[in-house]
Scaffold this motif. Structure first.
Motif, PDB file in Angstrom:
ATOM      1  N   ARG A 101       0.874  -1.185   0.000  1.00  0.00           N
ATOM      2  CA  ARG A 101       0.000   0.000   0.000  1.00  0.00           C
ATOM      3  C   ARG A 101       0.905   1.228   0.000  1.00  0.00           C
ATOM      4  O   ARG A 101       1.841   1.304   0.811  1.00  0.00           O
ATOM      5  N   ARG A 102       0.593   2.211  -0.862  1.00  0.00           N
ATOM      6  CA  ARG A 102       1.510   3.351  -0.975  1.00  0.00           C
ATOM      7  C   ARG A 102       0.803   4.565  -1.556  1.00  0.00           C
ATOM      8  O   ARG A 102      -0.368   4.479  -1.962  1.00  0.00           O
ATOM      9  N   ASP A 103       1.518   5.715  -1.600  1.00  0.00           N
ATOM     10  CA  ASP A 103       1.020   6.922  -2.246  1.00  0.00           C
ATOM     11  C   ASP A 103      -0.408   7.265  -1.829  1.00  0.00           C
ATOM     12  O   ASP A 103      -1.324   7.351  -2.648  1.00  0.00           O
ATOM     13  N   PRO A 104      -0.609   7.508  -0.506  1.00  0.00           N
ATOM     14  CA  PRO A 104      -1.951   7.851  -0.035  1.00  0.00           C
ATOM     15  C   PRO A 104      -2.410   9.215  -0.538  1.00  0.00           C
ATOM     16  O   PRO A 104      -1.605  10.105  -0.773  1.00  0.00           O
ATOM     17  N   VAL A 178      -3.686   1.336 -12.121  1.00  0.00           N
ATOM     18  CA  VAL A 178      -4.201   2.659 -11.705  1.00  0.00           C
ATOM     19  C   VAL A 178      -3.582   2.961 -10.346  1.00  0.00           C
ATOM     20  O   VAL A 178      -3.656   2.145  -9.414  1.00  0.00           O
ATOM     21  N   THR A 179      -2.905   4.114 -10.252  1.00  0.00           N
ATOM     22  CA  THR A 179      -2.090   4.342  -9.050  1.00  0.00           C
ATOM     23  C   THR A 179      -2.070   5.822  -8.669  1.00  0.00           C
ATOM     24  O   THR A 179      -2.468   6.698  -9.451  1.00  0.00           O
ATOM     25  N   THR A 180      -1.526   6.073  -7.442  1.00  0.00           N
ATOM     26  CA  THR A 180      -1.115   7.419  -7.033  1.00  0.00           C
ATOM     27  C   THR A 180      -2.236   8.405  -7.224  1.00  0.00           C
ATOM     28  O   THR A 180      -2.164   9.331  -8.025  1.00  0.00           O
ATOM     29  N   THR A 181      -3.276   8.190  -6.449  1.00  0.00           N
ATOM     30  CA  THR A 181      -4.525   8.911  -6.602  1.00  0.00           C
ATOM     31  C   THR A 181      -4.618  10.095  -5.656  1.00  0.00           C
ATOM     32  O   THR A 181      -3.866  10.197  -4.672  1.00  0.00           O
ATOM     33  N   ILE A 243       2.957  12.183 -16.269  1.00  0.00           N
ATOM     34  CA  ILE A 243       2.177  13.132 -15.476  1.00  0.00           C
ATOM     35  C   ILE A 243       1.798  12.351 -14.222  1.00  0.00           C
ATOM     36  O   ILE A 243       0.915  11.501 -14.240  1.00  0.00           O
ATOM     37  N   HIS A 244       2.565  12.579 -13.158  1.00  0.00           N
ATOM     38  CA  HIS A 244       2.409  11.776 -11.942  1.00  0.00           C
ATOM     39  C   HIS A 244       1.775  12.581 -10.804  1.00  0.00           C
ATOM     40  O   HIS A 244       1.725  13.788 -10.848  1.00  0.00           O
ATOM     41  N   ASP A 245       1.374  11.849  -9.774  1.00  0.00           N
ATOM     42  CA  ASP A 245       0.961  12.450  -8.508  1.00  0.00           C
ATOM     43  C   ASP A 245      -0.040  13.586  -8.687  1.00  0.00           C
ATOM     44  O   ASP A 245       0.157  14.674  -8.142  1.00  0.00           O
ATOM     45  N   PRO A 246      -1.132  13.381  -9.409  1.00  0.00           N
ATOM     46  CA  PRO A 246      -2.115  14.470  -9.563  1.00  0.00           C
ATOM     47  C   PRO A 246      -2.659  14.876  -8.189  1.00  0.00           C
ATOM     48  O   PRO A 246      -2.969  14.035  -7.369  1.00  0.00           O
ATOM     49  N   PHE A 259       0.953  18.567 -10.239  1.00  0.00           N
ATOM     50  CA  PHE A 259       1.397  17.225 -10.637  1.00  0.00           C
ATOM     51  C   PHE A 259       2.914  17.192 -10.719  1.00  0.00           C
ATOM     52  O   PHE A 259       3.576  18.239 -10.723  1.00  0.00           O
ATOM     53  N   LYS A 260       3.447  15.988 -10.775  1.00  0.00           N
ATOM     54  CA  LYS A 260       4.903  15.822 -10.873  1.00  0.00           C
ATOM     55  C   LYS A 260       5.234  15.298 -12.261  1.00  0.00           C
ATOM     56  O   LYS A 260       4.486  14.509 -12.833  1.00  0.00           O
ATOM     57  N   ALA A 261       6.327  15.740 -12.809  1.00  0.00           N
ATOM     58  CA  ALA A 261       6.854  15.136 -14.035  1.00  0.00           C
ATOM     59  C   ALA A 261       8.348  14.937 -13.809  1.00  0.00           C
ATOM     60  O   ALA A 261       8.910  15.479 -12.868  1.00  0.00           O
ATOM     61  N   ASP A 265      14.675   9.725 -17.458  1.00  0.00           N
ATOM     62  CA  ASP A 265      14.098   8.512 -16.853  1.00  0.00           C
ATOM     63  C   ASP A 265      14.984   8.030 -15.711  1.00  0.00           C
ATOM     64  O   ASP A 265      16.159   8.372 -15.645  1.00  0.00           O
ATOM     65  N   ARG A 266      14.344   7.239 -14.808  1.00  0.00           N
ATOM     66  CA  ARG A 266      15.097   6.687 -13.667  1.00  0.00           C
ATOM     67  C   ARG A 266      16.325   5.957 -14.196  1.00  0.00           C
ATOM     68  O   ARG A 266      16.250   5.373 -15.275  1.00  0.00           O
ATOM     69  N   PRO A 267      17.463   5.863 -13.568  1.00  0.00           N
ATOM     70  CA  PRO A 267      17.743   6.556 -12.309  1.00  0.00           C
ATOM     71  C   PRO A 267      18.313   7.966 -12.537  1.00  0.00           C
ATOM     72  O   PRO A 267      18.357   8.744 -11.635  1.00  0.00           O
ATOM     73  N   HIS A 298       9.677  15.140  -5.225  1.00  0.00           N
ATOM     74  CA  HIS A 298       9.283  13.940  -5.967  1.00  0.00           C
ATOM     75  C   HIS A 298       7.772  13.806  -5.992  1.00  0.00           C
ATOM     76  O   HIS A 298       7.152  13.899  -7.037  1.00  0.00           O
ATOM     77  N   GLU A 299       7.130  13.657  -4.815  1.00  0.00           N
ATOM     78  CA  GLU A 299       5.671  13.588  -4.810  1.00  0.00           C
ATOM     79  C   GLU A 299       5.098  14.972  -4.487  1.00  0.00           C
ATOM     80  O   GLU A 299       5.772  15.800  -3.930  1.00  0.00           O
ATOM     81  N   THR A 300       3.843  15.154  -4.837  1.00  0.00           N
ATOM     82  CA  THR A 300       3.198  16.448  -4.571  1.00  0.00           C
ATOM     83  C   THR A 300       2.511  16.380  -3.211  1.00  0.00           C
ATOM     84  O   THR A 300       1.869  15.382  -2.882  1.00  0.00           O
ATOM     85  N   ILE A 314       9.762  17.356  -0.781  1.00  0.00           N
ATOM     86  CA  ILE A 314      10.353  16.350   0.086  1.00  0.00           C
ATOM     87  C   ILE A 314      11.645  15.739  -0.462  1.00  0.00           C
ATOM     88  O   ILE A 314      12.697  15.837   0.135  1.00  0.00           O
ATOM     89  N   ARG A 315      11.561  15.098  -1.641  1.00  0.00           N
ATOM     90  CA  ARG A 315      12.730  14.351  -2.133  1.00  0.00           C
ATOM     91  C   ARG A 315      13.144  14.879  -3.495  1.00  0.00           C
ATOM     92  O   ARG A 315      12.351  15.483  -4.197  1.00  0.00           O
ATOM     93  N   ASN A 316      14.370  14.592  -3.910  1.00  0.00           N
ATOM     94  CA  ASN A 316      14.900  14.960  -5.236  1.00  0.00           C
ATOM     95  C   ASN A 316      15.077  16.464  -5.401  1.00  0.00           C
ATOM     96  O   ASN A 316      14.170  17.230  -5.051  1.00  0.00           O
ATOM     97  N   HIS A 367       1.350   8.854   4.974  1.00  0.00           N
ATOM     98  CA  HIS A 367       2.436   8.885   3.983  1.00  0.00           C
ATOM     99  C   HIS A 367       2.861   7.438   3.783  1.00  0.00           C
ATOM    100  O   HIS A 367       2.163   6.518   4.239  1.00  0.00           O
ATOM    101  N   HIS A 368       3.972   7.204   3.073  1.00  0.00           N
ATOM    102  CA  HIS A 368       4.378   5.793   2.927  1.00  0.00           C
ATOM    103  C   HIS A 368       5.863   5.605   3.194  1.00  0.00           C
ATOM    104  O   HIS A 368       6.654   6.553   3.129  1.00  0.00           O
ATOM    105  N   PHE A 369       6.198   4.374   3.522  1.00  0.00           N
ATOM    106  CA  PHE A 369       7.589   3.922   3.563  1.00  0.00           C
ATOM    107  C   PHE A 369       7.719   2.843   2.490  1.00  0.00           C
ATOM    108  O   PHE A 369       6.966   1.859   2.514  1.00  0.00           O
TER     109      PHE A 369
HETATM  110  C1  AAL Z   1       5.623   7.491  -6.621  1.00  0.00           C
HETATM  111  C2  AAL Z   1       4.962   8.556  -7.470  1.00  0.00           C
HETATM  112  C3  AAL Z   1       4.358   7.908  -8.720  1.00  0.00           C
HETATM  113  C4  AAL Z   1       5.439   7.204  -9.480  1.00  0.00           C
HETATM  114  C5  AAL Z   1       5.722   6.062  -8.550  1.00  0.00           C
HETATM  115  C6  AAL Z   1       4.311   5.627  -8.202  1.00  0.00           C
HETATM  116  O1  AAL Z   1       6.446   8.039  -5.631  1.00  0.00           O
HETATM  117  O2  AAL Z   1       5.891   9.557  -7.814  1.00  0.00           O
HETATM  118  O3  AAL Z   1       3.521   6.821  -8.331  1.00  0.00           O
HETATM  119  O4  AAL Z   1       4.900   6.708 -10.711  1.00  0.00           O
HETATM  120  O5  AAL Z   1       6.418   6.608  -7.419  1.00  0.00           O
END
Ligand code: AAL
Length: 429
Positions: A101-104, A178-181, A243-246, A259-261, A265-267, A298-300, A314-316, A367-369
């Motif tokens: 479970r992640r990205d609450p 479907v993720t990161t809602t 287009i991440h983390d809306p 949103f995050k872009a 690409d990683r890394p 990194h995340e919004t 937070i990160r990056n 949040h998540h770990f």
């Molecule tokens: C998360 C978010 C987005 C990325 C991945 C899952 O931290 O930035 O959702 O796609 O990592």
């Protein structure tokens, strides 16, 4: 009159003027210079001025008064340290990596309960990378995922309610994952924005657009808008692939989706956050002409604060581990530097959608770990963070600029064998 005589006269006038001015400078020192020299001799006050003093200042002291709300972070409403609590109610199958479970989302309160939505992976095996993925083997922790939700009476013990957004059938946007809602409440209806993957993440990169679904109740049922809500950018632009983390807020009477872009690409990539604005939750959205609005983060994770918007960056990026503020919701500056920030924070923001120009701030959220579990069994967990970024709370226990971290935390960030070899006596560069 001969030219040479004229020149001689003009030269004489010039020399006379020069001497008069020069003498004046010598005889009566410029008042400004005199004041500067007096003040500089006076030394900066022991009792630190709460407002910018009228005296020559170094760049750092200029910044102290120009960038930050108060000279001391302990008094700064946009500074906080963070505390963390394990949640009750979520099962992780003894950490075997098959459930994650992640990205609450942000947290909302409805029907006397707190609601949160998040990415949930439930796969027969843990992630195995894009090359080894298939219809049942995930490439990454957020591949082959659905969006689930949970409720809580107290914010510490949660009850998982079930799926909110399942993966739709091919070729609908999000069929792979479907993720990161995140959640928006607008005119009595509820909207979930999320990343809609059409390939296993990592196939070409972490590439996806944003999709959305809507409902009359936070408990659903949810209807997919069945279209891309925030499209990727034009070829060659910063948000062409991801287009991440809306992250929707209501601000100035409109829907602001941050949103995050990721450039590259990683890394080897850098992230930045941007903004798209609409009058209707399902668009059309217009991307802000100043995008990217952030150079880090990194995340919004943002919230209304006074007349503007604040951000947990937070990160990056060069400005990671900062709390930022934009009085216009667009032009962000660093308002505080902090540490141990909550990754992928989804705060409880009572005024996230009120757009009243008087944002009060936040005190807790989820949040998540990531990277939990053994090497081949990686998964993520949700957790709770607490802070004091609120105009209505003053908790000195959340204004700690000198966190004591046990030596085990530092030793856990040890040298690699290669680094140690390179640094062994006499080998250091
Ligand atoms: C998360 C978010 C987005 C990325 C991945 C899952 O931290 O930035 O959702 O796609 O990592």
């Amino acid at each position: 009159m001969r030219k040479t005589a004229k020149q001689a006269i003009y030269l004489g006038y010039f020399l006379a003027a020069y001497c008069l001015l020069g003498i004046n400078a010598c005889a009566e020192p410029n008042k400004g210079d005199e004041k500067d020299s007096e003040l500089a001799q006076a030394g900066f006050p022991w009792d630190i001025p709460q407002t910018k003093p009228d005296r020559p200042l170094s760049a750092a002291m200029e910044r102290l008064y120009d960038n930050y709300l108060t000279p001391r972070p302990e008094d700064n409403e946009l500074f906080s340290s963070f505390k963390y609590t394990r949640l009750e109610g979520f099962d992780y199958r003894d950490g075997n990596g098959t459930i994650s479970r992640r990205d609450p989302s942000k947290i909302i309160k409805e029907n006397g309960k707190y609601y949160v939505w998040y990415t949930r992976r439930d796969t027969p095996v843990p992630p195995r990378g894009a090359k080894n993925s298939n219809d049942t083997i995930p490439s990454t922790d957020w591949d082959l995922c659905e969006i689930w939700y949970a409720t809580s009476e107290d914010g510490f013990t949660w009850e998982e309610q079930g799926v909110a957004i399942p993966r739709p059938p091919k070729p609908t946007v999000g069929w792979r994952s479907v993720t990161t809602t995140d959640i928006l409440k607008w005119k009595g209806k509820y909207y979930l924005y999320y990343q809609g993957f059409m390939e296993a993440s990592g196939t070409k990169g972490d590439h996806c657009p944003v999709a959305a679904s809507y409902a009359d109740s936070p408990d659903g049922p949810w209807t997919a808008a069945d279209k891309i809500i925030i499209p990727n950018g034009e070829p060659g632009t910063w948000d062409q692939y991801s287009i991440h983390d809306p992250y929707p807020l209501v601000y100035k009477g409109k829907i602001y989706v941050y949103f995050k872009a990721a450039y590259g690409d990683r890394p080897d990539y850098l992230v930045g956050n941007g903004l798209a604005i609409a009058d209707d939750p399902l668009g059309p959205f217009t991307k802000h002409p100043l995008n990217p609005l952030f150079n880090s983060g990194h995340e919004t994770a943002l919230f209304p604060f006074k007349e503007g918007i604040a951000s947990l960056t937070i990160r990056n990026g060069n400005e990671s581990n900062t709390i930022q503020y934009a009085s216009d919701g667009v032009n962000f500056n660093i308002a505080a530097v902090t540490q141990l920030m909550p990754t992928a924070a989804g705060a409880y923001i009572p005024d996230a959608f009120t757009s009243n120009g008087n944002g009060r701030g936040i005190t807790w959220g989820l949040h998540h770990f990531t990277g939990q579990g053994k090497k081949e069994q990686k998964y993520s967990i949700l957790a709770r963070f607490d802070c004091d970024l609120s105009l209505d709370v003053h908790d000195p226990g959340m204004k700690n600029t000198q966190l004591w971290l046990g030596s085990d935390v530092y030793f856990s960030q040890g040298l690699s064998a290669k680094q140690r070899e390179e640094r062994m006596g006499g080998n250091e560069k």
